[in-house]
Design an enzyme around this catalytic site. Structure first.
Site: not given
Length: 546
Positions: A384, A510, A512
Protein backbone atom coordinates in the site's frame (compact mmCIF):
# COMPACT_ATOMS: atom_id res chain seq x y z
CA UNK A 1 -29.17 -28.97 11.72
CA UNK A 2 -32.54 -27.27 12.28
CA UNK A 3 -31.58 -24.54 14.77
CA UNK A 4 -28.45 -22.44 14.87
CA UNK A 5 -26.75 -22.53 18.25
CA UNK A 6 -25.19 -19.44 19.83
CA UNK A 7 -22.10 -19.13 22.02
CA UNK A 8 -21.34 -15.80 23.71
CA UNK A 9 -17.84 -14.98 24.97
CA UNK A 10 -17.58 -12.30 27.65
CA UNK A 11 -14.56 -11.07 29.58
CA UNK A 12 -13.90 -9.99 33.13
CA UNK A 13 -11.21 -8.70 35.53
CA UNK A 14 -8.94 -7.34 32.80
CA UNK A 15 -8.88 -6.48 29.14
CA UNK A 16 -6.49 -8.13 26.65
CA UNK A 17 -6.98 -11.62 28.09
CA UNK A 18 -7.46 -13.08 24.63
CA UNK A 19 -11.22 -13.45 24.10
CA UNK A 20 -10.62 -13.38 20.34
CA UNK A 21 -8.07 -16.20 20.47
CA UNK A 22 -10.28 -18.32 22.74
CA UNK A 23 -13.27 -17.73 20.44
CA UNK A 24 -11.18 -18.56 17.35
CA UNK A 25 -9.70 -21.66 19.01
CA UNK A 26 -13.10 -22.97 20.03
CA UNK A 27 -14.40 -22.29 16.53
CA UNK A 28 -11.42 -24.17 15.06
CA UNK A 29 -12.15 -27.22 17.21
CA UNK A 30 -15.86 -27.19 16.33
CA UNK A 31 -15.00 -26.74 12.65
CA UNK A 32 -12.55 -29.65 12.92
CA UNK A 33 -15.44 -31.78 14.19
CA UNK A 34 -17.42 -30.98 11.04
CA UNK A 35 -19.63 -28.13 12.25
CA UNK A 36 -20.19 -24.98 10.19
CA UNK A 37 -18.97 -22.18 12.43
CA UNK A 38 -18.53 -18.42 12.23
CA UNK A 39 -17.50 -15.77 14.75
CA UNK A 40 -18.61 -12.18 15.18
CA UNK A 41 -17.31 -9.34 17.34
CA UNK A 42 -19.49 -6.79 19.17
CA UNK A 43 -17.43 -3.67 19.91
CA UNK A 44 -18.77 -1.24 22.52
CA UNK A 45 -17.14 1.95 21.16
CA UNK A 46 -19.28 4.61 19.51
CA UNK A 47 -17.20 4.86 16.34
CA UNK A 48 -19.24 3.40 13.46
CA UNK A 49 -16.18 1.31 12.58
CA UNK A 50 -12.45 1.40 13.41
CA UNK A 51 -11.61 2.93 10.02
CA UNK A 52 -10.91 6.38 11.43
CA UNK A 53 -9.08 5.16 14.54
CA UNK A 54 -5.35 5.67 14.93
CA UNK A 55 -3.64 2.23 15.08
CA UNK A 56 -2.23 3.23 18.49
CA UNK A 57 -5.82 3.35 19.76
CA UNK A 58 -7.08 -0.04 18.63
CA UNK A 59 -4.40 -1.86 16.63
CA UNK A 60 -4.77 -2.47 12.91
CA UNK A 61 -8.01 -2.01 11.03
CA UNK A 62 -8.86 -5.29 9.32
CA UNK A 63 -10.69 -5.23 5.97
CA UNK A 64 -13.05 -7.92 4.66
CA UNK A 65 -13.84 -8.91 1.06
CA UNK A 66 -17.04 -6.86 1.12
CA UNK A 67 -15.16 -3.73 2.15
CA UNK A 68 -16.00 -3.63 5.85
CA UNK A 69 -13.42 -1.91 8.07
CA UNK A 70 -13.44 -4.08 11.17
CA UNK A 71 -11.77 -5.04 14.43
CA UNK A 72 -8.45 -6.90 14.20
CA UNK A 73 -10.01 -9.93 15.91
CA UNK A 74 -11.73 -10.73 12.60
CA UNK A 75 -8.23 -11.34 11.28
CA UNK A 76 -7.74 -14.02 13.93
CA UNK A 77 -11.08 -15.56 13.00
CA UNK A 78 -10.13 -15.81 9.32
CA UNK A 79 -6.58 -17.02 9.99
CA UNK A 80 -7.86 -19.81 12.24
CA UNK A 81 -10.93 -20.89 10.27
CA UNK A 82 -9.71 -20.15 6.73
CA UNK A 83 -13.17 -18.79 5.89
CA UNK A 84 -13.93 -15.16 4.98
CA UNK A 85 -15.82 -12.81 7.28
CA UNK A 86 -18.03 -9.87 6.30
CA UNK A 87 -19.70 -6.69 7.52
CA UNK A 88 -22.10 -8.87 9.55
CA UNK A 89 -19.20 -10.26 11.60
CA UNK A 90 -18.40 -6.93 13.30
CA UNK A 91 -20.93 -4.70 15.04
CA UNK A 92 -20.17 -1.47 16.92
CA UNK A 93 -22.26 0.66 19.25
CA UNK A 94 -21.92 3.47 16.71
CA UNK A 95 -23.47 1.33 13.98
CA UNK A 96 -26.27 0.16 16.31
CA UNK A 97 -27.25 3.67 17.36
CA UNK A 98 -26.88 4.97 13.80
CA UNK A 99 -29.30 2.31 12.56
CA UNK A 100 -31.85 2.95 15.33
CA UNK A 101 -31.73 6.73 14.82
CA UNK A 102 -32.19 6.30 11.06
CA UNK A 103 -35.23 4.07 11.72
CA UNK A 104 -36.64 6.69 14.09
CA UNK A 105 -36.21 9.42 11.44
CA UNK A 106 -38.00 7.24 8.89
CA UNK A 107 -40.92 6.92 11.28
CA UNK A 108 -40.57 3.22 12.01
CA UNK A 109 -41.11 3.87 15.75
CA UNK A 110 -43.79 6.50 15.19
CA UNK A 111 -45.56 7.30 18.43
CA UNK A 112 -43.03 5.38 20.56
CA UNK A 113 -40.37 6.68 22.93
CA UNK A 114 -37.11 5.25 21.60
CA UNK A 115 -35.13 3.68 24.46
CA UNK A 116 -32.14 1.43 25.13
CA UNK A 117 -34.62 -1.32 26.05
CA UNK A 118 -36.22 -2.48 23.83
CA UNK A 119 -35.03 -0.56 20.74
CA UNK A 120 -31.25 -0.69 21.12
CA UNK A 121 -31.29 -4.22 22.52
CA UNK A 122 -33.61 -5.39 19.74
CA UNK A 123 -31.20 -3.99 17.16
CA UNK A 124 -28.31 -5.81 18.84
CA UNK A 125 -30.26 -9.09 18.92
CA UNK A 126 -31.13 -8.68 15.25
CA UNK A 127 -27.47 -8.14 14.34
CA UNK A 128 -26.37 -11.14 16.40
CA UNK A 129 -28.82 -13.41 14.57
CA UNK A 130 -28.18 -12.23 10.98
CA UNK A 131 -25.48 -14.86 10.46
CA UNK A 132 -27.48 -17.57 12.25
CA UNK A 133 -30.57 -16.96 10.14
CA UNK A 134 -28.59 -17.14 6.90
CA UNK A 135 -28.71 -20.95 7.05
CA UNK A 136 -24.95 -21.13 6.45
CA UNK A 137 -23.88 -21.93 10.01
CA UNK A 138 -24.60 -24.50 12.71
CA UNK A 139 -22.93 -22.45 15.46
CA UNK A 140 -22.36 -18.70 15.77
CA UNK A 141 -19.79 -17.57 18.33
CA UNK A 142 -20.21 -13.95 19.44
CA UNK A 143 -17.37 -12.19 21.24
CA UNK A 144 -18.38 -9.15 23.29
CA UNK A 145 -15.67 -6.52 23.54
CA UNK A 146 -14.59 -4.93 26.81
CA UNK A 147 -15.16 -6.39 30.27
CA UNK A 148 -18.36 -6.94 32.26
CA UNK A 149 -19.19 -3.93 34.35
CA UNK A 150 -18.11 -1.46 31.65
CA UNK A 151 -20.89 1.06 31.13
CA UNK A 152 -20.43 0.79 27.33
CA UNK A 153 -21.07 -2.97 27.33
CA UNK A 154 -24.33 -2.95 29.31
CA UNK A 155 -26.72 -2.94 26.31
CA UNK A 156 -24.85 -5.92 24.80
CA UNK A 157 -24.98 -7.86 28.07
CA UNK A 158 -28.71 -7.15 28.36
CA UNK A 159 -29.26 -8.27 24.75
CA UNK A 160 -27.42 -11.52 25.50
CA UNK A 161 -29.57 -12.05 28.61
CA UNK A 162 -32.72 -11.63 26.55
CA UNK A 163 -31.49 -13.86 23.72
CA UNK A 164 -30.45 -16.61 26.09
CA UNK A 165 -33.92 -16.55 27.63
CA UNK A 166 -35.64 -16.48 24.22
CA UNK A 167 -33.53 -19.22 22.62
CA UNK A 168 -33.47 -21.62 25.57
CA UNK A 169 -30.65 -23.21 27.55
CA UNK A 170 -29.76 -25.83 24.93
CA UNK A 171 -29.49 -23.25 22.14
CA UNK A 172 -27.27 -20.63 23.76
CA UNK A 173 -24.51 -20.51 26.35
CA UNK A 174 -22.09 -18.01 27.85
CA UNK A 175 -18.35 -18.51 28.18
CA UNK A 176 -16.78 -16.07 30.63
CA UNK A 177 -13.06 -15.45 30.21
CA UNK A 178 -11.38 -14.25 33.34
CA UNK A 179 -8.00 -13.87 35.04
CA UNK A 180 -6.56 -15.94 37.89
CA UNK A 181 -3.65 -13.77 39.08
CA UNK A 182 -0.59 -15.23 40.78
CA UNK A 183 0.68 -13.33 43.82
CA UNK A 184 4.37 -14.11 44.11
CA UNK A 185 4.55 -12.75 47.66
CA UNK A 186 1.90 -15.21 48.78
CA UNK A 187 3.03 -17.89 46.33
CA UNK A 188 -0.50 -18.71 45.24
CA UNK A 189 -3.18 -18.16 42.63
CA UNK A 190 -6.10 -16.00 43.72
CA UNK A 191 -9.69 -16.68 42.67
CA UNK A 192 -11.38 -13.64 44.25
CA UNK A 193 -11.17 -11.39 41.13
CA UNK A 194 -12.92 -14.12 39.11
CA UNK A 195 -15.60 -14.54 41.79
CA UNK A 196 -16.31 -10.80 41.68
CA UNK A 197 -16.40 -10.81 37.88
CA UNK A 198 -18.89 -13.68 37.78
CA UNK A 199 -20.97 -11.90 40.44
CA UNK A 200 -21.02 -8.74 38.28
CA UNK A 201 -22.22 -10.82 35.33
CA UNK A 202 -24.94 -12.40 37.48
CA UNK A 203 -26.10 -8.93 38.60
CA UNK A 204 -26.92 -8.33 34.93
CA UNK A 205 -29.04 -11.49 34.89
CA UNK A 206 -26.53 -13.80 33.17
CA UNK A 207 -25.11 -16.98 34.63
CA UNK A 208 -21.81 -18.06 33.09
CA UNK A 209 -22.03 -21.62 31.76
CA UNK A 210 -18.28 -22.07 31.25
CA UNK A 211 -15.31 -20.35 32.88
CA UNK A 212 -12.10 -20.02 30.89
CA UNK A 213 -9.36 -18.96 33.30
CA UNK A 214 -6.26 -17.22 32.02
CA UNK A 215 -3.33 -18.13 34.23
CA UNK A 216 0.44 -18.32 34.36
CA UNK A 217 0.35 -21.47 36.51
CA UNK A 218 -1.65 -24.68 36.34
CA UNK A 219 -4.96 -24.81 38.18
CA UNK A 220 -5.10 -27.53 40.84
CA UNK A 221 -8.19 -29.73 41.25
CA UNK A 222 -8.89 -28.03 44.58
CA UNK A 223 -8.84 -24.61 42.96
CA UNK A 224 -11.11 -25.81 40.14
CA UNK A 225 -13.58 -27.18 42.70
CA UNK A 226 -13.51 -23.86 44.55
CA UNK A 227 -14.16 -21.92 41.34
CA UNK A 228 -16.97 -24.28 40.34
CA UNK A 229 -18.64 -23.94 43.77
CA UNK A 230 -18.32 -20.17 44.13
CA UNK A 231 -19.08 -19.36 40.49
CA UNK A 232 -21.98 -21.79 40.08
CA UNK A 233 -20.58 -23.84 37.20
CA UNK A 234 -19.78 -27.54 36.83
CA UNK A 235 -16.19 -28.48 37.57
CA UNK A 236 -15.72 -29.81 34.04
CA UNK A 237 -16.69 -26.33 32.83
CA UNK A 238 -13.73 -24.69 34.61
CA UNK A 239 -11.24 -24.48 31.76
CA UNK A 240 -7.57 -23.62 32.24
CA UNK A 241 -6.05 -21.28 29.65
CA UNK A 242 -2.36 -21.21 30.51
CA UNK A 243 0.12 -18.92 28.77
CA UNK A 244 1.28 -20.45 25.47
CA UNK A 245 4.40 -19.91 23.38
CA UNK A 246 2.25 -19.10 20.34
CA UNK A 247 -1.45 -18.36 19.80
CA UNK A 248 -1.52 -21.32 17.42
CA UNK A 249 -1.01 -23.66 20.39
CA UNK A 250 -4.30 -22.57 21.95
CA UNK A 251 -6.66 -24.87 19.96
CA UNK A 252 -4.69 -27.90 21.12
CA UNK A 253 -4.62 -26.61 24.70
CA UNK A 254 -8.39 -26.08 24.62
CA UNK A 255 -8.81 -29.59 23.17
CA UNK A 256 -6.84 -31.04 26.08
CA UNK A 257 -9.03 -29.09 28.50
CA UNK A 258 -12.18 -30.35 26.77
CA UNK A 259 -13.64 -26.91 26.00
CA UNK A 260 -15.26 -28.06 22.76
CA UNK A 261 -16.71 -31.18 24.39
CA UNK A 262 -18.26 -29.15 27.22
CA UNK A 263 -19.77 -26.70 24.71
CA UNK A 264 -21.26 -29.47 22.58
CA UNK A 265 -22.67 -31.23 25.64
CA UNK A 266 -24.40 -28.07 26.88
CA UNK A 267 -25.75 -27.32 23.41
CA UNK A 268 -26.96 -30.93 23.06
CA UNK A 269 -24.89 -31.58 19.94
CA UNK A 270 -23.00 -34.70 18.89
CA UNK A 271 -19.47 -34.91 20.27
CA UNK A 272 -18.55 -38.48 19.28
CA UNK A 273 -16.25 -37.47 16.42
CA UNK A 274 -12.64 -36.49 17.10
CA UNK A 275 -11.47 -33.09 15.78
CA UNK A 276 -9.27 -33.45 12.70
CA UNK A 277 -6.31 -31.14 13.33
CA UNK A 278 -3.79 -32.91 11.08
CA UNK A 279 -3.13 -29.91 8.82
CA UNK A 280 -3.08 -27.53 11.77
CA UNK A 281 -0.53 -29.64 13.63
CA UNK A 282 1.55 -30.05 10.48
CA UNK A 283 1.78 -26.24 10.32
CA UNK A 284 2.72 -26.12 14.01
CA UNK A 285 5.43 -28.75 13.48
CA UNK A 286 7.04 -26.70 10.69
CA UNK A 287 6.62 -23.45 12.64
CA UNK A 288 8.36 -24.83 15.73
CA UNK A 289 11.14 -26.72 13.91
CA UNK A 290 12.61 -24.31 11.32
CA UNK A 291 15.63 -25.33 9.27
CA UNK A 292 16.84 -21.77 8.66
CA UNK A 293 16.17 -18.28 9.91
CA UNK A 294 16.06 -14.84 8.32
CA UNK A 295 15.73 -11.31 9.64
CA UNK A 296 13.21 -8.99 8.02
CA UNK A 297 12.97 -5.27 8.76
CA UNK A 298 9.41 -3.99 9.16
CA UNK A 299 9.63 -0.29 8.32
CA UNK A 300 6.65 1.57 9.74
CA UNK A 301 5.56 4.46 11.90
CA UNK A 302 3.31 2.64 14.38
CA UNK A 303 5.92 0.05 15.39
CA UNK A 304 5.62 0.75 19.13
CA UNK A 305 2.35 -1.20 19.11
CA UNK A 306 2.72 -4.65 17.56
CA UNK A 307 -1.03 -4.93 16.95
CA UNK A 308 -0.71 -2.08 14.43
CA UNK A 309 0.74 -4.58 11.95
CA UNK A 310 -0.85 -7.75 13.34
CA UNK A 311 -1.82 -9.32 10.00
CA UNK A 312 1.64 -8.71 8.53
CA UNK A 313 3.35 -10.35 11.51
CA UNK A 314 1.01 -13.36 11.31
CA UNK A 315 1.52 -13.63 7.53
CA UNK A 316 5.26 -13.93 8.19
CA UNK A 317 4.58 -16.79 10.61
CA UNK A 318 2.48 -18.59 7.98
CA UNK A 319 5.03 -18.02 5.20
CA UNK A 320 7.91 -18.92 7.49
CA UNK A 321 6.33 -22.27 8.34
CA UNK A 322 5.68 -22.93 4.65
CA UNK A 323 9.39 -22.33 3.93
CA UNK A 324 10.48 -24.11 7.16
CA UNK A 325 12.11 -20.86 8.19
CA UNK A 326 11.98 -18.78 11.35
CA UNK A 327 11.27 -15.19 10.35
CA UNK A 328 12.70 -12.73 12.87
CA UNK A 329 10.86 -9.45 12.32
CA UNK A 330 12.71 -6.34 13.47
CA UNK A 331 10.48 -3.28 13.85
CA UNK A 332 12.17 -0.10 12.61
CA UNK A 333 10.55 3.30 13.10
CA UNK A 334 10.68 5.15 9.79
CA UNK A 335 10.98 8.54 11.53
CA UNK A 336 14.42 7.56 12.77
CA UNK A 337 15.83 6.43 9.42
CA UNK A 338 18.26 9.06 8.16
CA UNK A 339 21.27 9.16 5.84
CA UNK A 340 23.54 8.59 8.84
CA UNK A 341 21.51 5.79 10.48
CA UNK A 342 20.23 3.80 7.53
CA UNK A 343 23.22 1.52 7.05
CA UNK A 344 23.30 0.59 10.73
CA UNK A 345 19.54 -0.10 10.79
CA UNK A 346 19.13 -1.97 7.49
CA UNK A 347 22.43 -3.31 6.10
CA UNK A 348 22.39 -6.48 8.25
CA UNK A 349 18.86 -7.48 7.23
CA UNK A 350 17.82 -10.21 4.80
CA UNK A 351 14.82 -8.28 3.53
CA UNK A 352 12.81 -5.11 4.02
CA UNK A 353 9.03 -4.67 4.16
CA UNK A 354 7.80 -1.08 4.00
CA UNK A 355 4.45 -1.09 5.75
CA UNK A 356 1.10 0.59 5.06
CA UNK A 357 0.11 3.83 6.75
CA UNK A 358 -1.43 7.27 6.35
CA UNK A 359 -0.13 10.84 6.54
CA UNK A 360 3.26 12.45 6.06
CA UNK A 361 5.02 11.46 9.30
CA UNK A 362 7.95 9.12 8.67
CA UNK A 363 7.60 9.27 4.87
CA UNK A 364 11.19 10.29 4.10
CA UNK A 365 12.56 7.43 6.20
CA UNK A 366 10.48 4.95 4.22
CA UNK A 367 11.77 6.40 0.95
CA UNK A 368 15.38 6.06 2.16
CA UNK A 369 14.71 2.41 3.12
CA UNK A 370 13.35 1.72 -0.37
CA UNK A 371 16.40 3.34 -1.96
CA UNK A 372 18.82 1.29 0.14
CA UNK A 373 17.02 -1.96 -0.73
CA UNK A 374 16.93 -1.07 -4.44
CA UNK A 375 20.57 -0.05 -4.68
CA UNK A 376 21.93 -2.95 -2.61
CA UNK A 377 19.91 -5.84 -4.03
CA UNK A 378 18.11 -6.36 -0.72
CA UNK A 379 14.73 -8.14 -1.12
CA UNK A 380 12.02 -5.49 -0.89
CA UNK A 381 8.27 -5.76 -0.33
CA UNK A 382 6.12 -2.62 -0.30
CA UNK A 383 2.49 -2.80 0.80
CA UNK A 384 0.00 0.00 0.00
CA UNK A 385 1.85 3.14 1.18
CA UNK A 386 5.05 1.09 0.92
CA UNK A 387 4.40 0.55 -2.80
CA UNK A 388 3.71 4.26 -3.22
CA UNK A 389 7.02 5.09 -1.53
CA UNK A 390 8.80 2.85 -4.05
CA UNK A 391 7.21 4.79 -6.92
CA UNK A 392 8.24 8.12 -5.36
CA UNK A 393 11.79 6.90 -4.67
CA UNK A 394 12.24 5.67 -8.24
CA UNK A 395 10.79 8.86 -9.67
CA UNK A 396 13.17 11.01 -7.63
CA UNK A 397 16.39 9.03 -7.85
CA UNK A 398 16.15 7.32 -11.25
CA UNK A 399 13.84 9.49 -13.35
CA UNK A 400 15.38 12.63 -11.85
CA UNK A 401 12.05 14.15 -10.77
CA UNK A 402 13.52 15.55 -7.56
CA UNK A 403 10.26 16.96 -6.21
CA UNK A 404 8.15 13.88 -7.00
CA UNK A 405 5.77 13.09 -4.17
CA UNK A 406 2.28 12.02 -3.20
CA UNK A 407 -0.40 14.70 -2.98
CA UNK A 408 -1.24 13.17 0.41
CA UNK A 409 2.08 14.56 1.64
CA UNK A 410 2.55 17.60 -0.63
CA UNK A 411 -0.56 19.02 -2.30
CA UNK A 412 1.58 21.34 -4.44
CA UNK A 413 4.13 18.82 -5.72
CA UNK A 414 5.00 19.48 -9.39
CA UNK A 415 5.22 15.73 -9.96
CA UNK A 416 2.26 13.99 -8.26
CA UNK A 417 3.32 10.43 -9.10
CA UNK A 418 0.85 9.34 -6.41
CA UNK A 419 -2.44 11.20 -6.74
CA UNK A 420 -5.94 11.31 -5.32
CA UNK A 421 -8.48 9.30 -7.30
CA UNK A 422 -10.82 11.58 -9.27
CA UNK A 423 -13.92 10.25 -7.52
CA UNK A 424 -12.25 10.92 -4.14
CA UNK A 425 -11.75 14.64 -4.72
CA UNK A 426 -15.32 15.61 -3.80
CA UNK A 427 -15.50 13.43 -0.66
CA UNK A 428 -15.72 15.22 2.69
CA UNK A 429 -16.56 12.34 5.07
CA UNK A 430 -13.52 10.29 6.12
CA UNK A 431 -15.17 7.08 7.34
CA UNK A 432 -15.78 4.23 4.91
CA UNK A 433 -15.03 6.31 1.81
CA UNK A 434 -11.72 4.84 0.62
CA UNK A 435 -11.25 2.14 -2.02
CA UNK A 436 -12.17 -0.81 0.16
CA UNK A 437 -12.60 -4.57 -0.13
CA UNK A 438 -11.73 -7.11 -2.82
CA UNK A 439 -10.78 -5.86 -6.31
CA UNK A 440 -9.55 -7.84 -9.30
CA UNK A 441 -6.03 -7.58 -10.66
CA UNK A 442 -4.57 -8.99 -13.90
CA UNK A 443 -0.96 -10.13 -13.68
CA UNK A 444 1.71 -9.99 -16.39
CA UNK A 445 2.97 -13.46 -17.30
CA UNK A 446 6.59 -14.08 -16.42
CA UNK A 447 6.57 -11.50 -13.61
CA UNK A 448 7.61 -12.20 -10.02
CA UNK A 449 4.00 -11.97 -8.85
CA UNK A 450 2.71 -14.21 -11.65
CA UNK A 451 5.22 -16.88 -10.64
CA UNK A 452 4.16 -16.52 -6.99
CA UNK A 453 0.41 -16.74 -7.61
CA UNK A 454 0.58 -19.22 -10.47
CA UNK A 455 -2.34 -17.56 -12.26
CA UNK A 456 -3.13 -14.38 -14.16
CA UNK A 457 -6.28 -13.09 -12.40
CA UNK A 458 -6.33 -12.49 -8.65
CA UNK A 459 -8.58 -10.72 -6.13
CA UNK A 460 -7.09 -8.80 -3.22
CA UNK A 461 -8.37 -6.47 -0.51
CA UNK A 462 -7.74 -2.72 -0.59
CA UNK A 463 -7.81 0.14 1.89
CA UNK A 464 -6.50 3.39 0.47
CA UNK A 465 -7.46 6.72 -1.04
CA UNK A 466 -4.44 7.58 -3.20
CA UNK A 467 -3.27 5.81 -6.37
CA UNK A 468 -0.35 5.41 -8.77
CA UNK A 469 -0.68 8.27 -11.28
CA UNK A 470 -0.97 6.71 -14.75
CA UNK A 471 0.31 9.95 -16.32
CA UNK A 472 3.81 8.88 -15.21
CA UNK A 473 3.45 5.20 -16.09
CA UNK A 474 5.24 5.34 -19.46
CA UNK A 475 8.20 7.27 -18.04
CA UNK A 476 8.57 4.92 -15.09
CA UNK A 477 8.26 1.79 -17.23
CA UNK A 478 10.83 3.06 -19.74
CA UNK A 479 13.17 3.71 -16.82
CA UNK A 480 12.78 0.12 -15.59
CA UNK A 481 10.02 0.19 -12.96
CA UNK A 482 7.59 -2.26 -14.51
CA UNK A 483 3.84 -2.44 -13.96
CA UNK A 484 2.98 -6.13 -13.54
CA UNK A 485 -0.54 -5.91 -12.12
CA UNK A 486 -3.46 -3.74 -13.27
CA UNK A 487 -7.13 -3.58 -12.33
CA UNK A 488 -8.95 -4.72 -15.49
CA UNK A 489 -11.95 -2.39 -15.00
CA UNK A 490 -10.30 0.85 -13.89
CA UNK A 491 -6.82 0.52 -15.43
CA UNK A 492 -5.32 1.46 -12.06
CA UNK A 493 -1.84 0.13 -11.34
CA UNK A 494 -1.84 -2.47 -8.58
CA UNK A 495 1.70 -3.90 -8.69
CA UNK A 496 5.18 -2.63 -9.58
CA UNK A 497 8.40 -4.65 -9.92
CA UNK A 498 12.08 -4.27 -10.76
CA UNK A 499 12.94 -7.22 -13.05
CA UNK A 500 16.73 -6.78 -12.64
CA UNK A 501 16.57 -6.93 -8.85
CA UNK A 502 16.69 -10.18 -6.81
CA UNK A 503 13.17 -9.49 -5.43
CA UNK A 504 11.56 -6.06 -5.56
CA UNK A 505 7.75 -5.92 -5.44
CA UNK A 506 5.29 -3.22 -4.43
CA UNK A 507 1.53 -3.87 -4.21
CA UNK A 508 -1.25 -1.33 -3.75
CA UNK A 509 -3.44 -3.85 -1.93
CA UNK A 510 -3.08 -5.62 1.43
CA UNK A 511 -2.06 -9.26 0.85
CA UNK A 512 -1.61 -9.83 4.58
CA UNK A 513 -5.39 -9.80 5.10
CA UNK A 514 -5.82 -13.03 3.14
CA UNK A 515 -2.99 -15.07 4.68
CA UNK A 516 -4.22 -17.97 6.83
CA UNK A 517 -2.73 -21.03 8.52
CA UNK A 518 -4.21 -23.28 5.83
CA UNK A 519 -3.33 -20.92 2.94
CA UNK A 520 -0.25 -18.77 3.56
CA UNK A 521 -0.19 -15.85 1.16
CA UNK A 522 1.88 -16.59 -1.98
CA UNK A 523 3.61 -13.19 -1.97
CA UNK A 524 4.78 -13.61 1.62
CA UNK A 525 5.97 -17.13 0.79
CA UNK A 526 7.93 -15.81 -2.20
CA UNK A 527 9.36 -12.86 -0.23
CA UNK A 528 10.56 -15.08 2.62
CA UNK A 529 12.07 -17.49 0.09
CA UNK A 530 13.94 -14.57 -1.52
CA UNK A 531 15.20 -13.49 1.91
CA UNK A 532 16.51 -17.01 2.54
CA UNK A 533 18.39 -16.94 -0.78
CA UNK A 534 19.79 -13.50 0.02
CA UNK A 535 20.90 -14.70 3.47
CA UNK A 536 22.67 -17.74 2.00
CA UNK A 537 24.38 -15.67 -0.70
CA UNK A 538 25.50 -13.09 1.86
CA UNK A 539 27.02 -15.77 4.08
CA UNK A 540 28.76 -17.39 1.12
CA UNK A 541 30.16 -14.01 0.06
CA UNK A 542 31.54 -13.40 3.56
CA UNK A 543 33.16 -16.84 3.62
CA UNK A 544 34.80 -16.30 0.23
CA UNK A 545 36.14 -12.91 1.34
CA UNK A 546 37.68 -14.48 4.42
Amino acid sequence: MANTKYVFVTGGVSSSLGKGIIAASLAKLLQARGYRVTIQKLDPYINVDPGTLNPYEHGECYVTDDGAETDLDLGHYERFLNTPTSQANNVTTGRIYQSVIEKERRGEFLGKTVQVVPHITNEIKERIQILGKSGNYDIVITEIGGTVGDIESLPYIEAVRQLKWELGDSNALVIHLTLIPYLSAAGELKTKPTQHSVKTLMESGIKADILVCRTEHELSDDLRRKLALFCNVKQEAVIESIDASTIYDVPNLMLEEGLDAVVLKQLVLRDDNVPNLDNWNSFLQRHKNPKHQVTIGLIGKYVELQDSYKSILEAFIHAGAENEVKVNVVSIHSEYITDTTIKKKIAHLDGVLVAPGFGERGIEGKIKAVQFARENGLPFFGICLGMQMAVIEYSRNVLGLKDACSVEVDENTPHPVIDLMEEQKSITDMGGTMRLGAWECELVEGSIVYEAYGKSLIEERHRHRYEYNNNYKEQLENAGLKTTGVNPKTGLVEIIELPNHPWFVGVQYHPEYKSTVANPHPLFIAFVKAAVEYSKNSKNAKVSQE
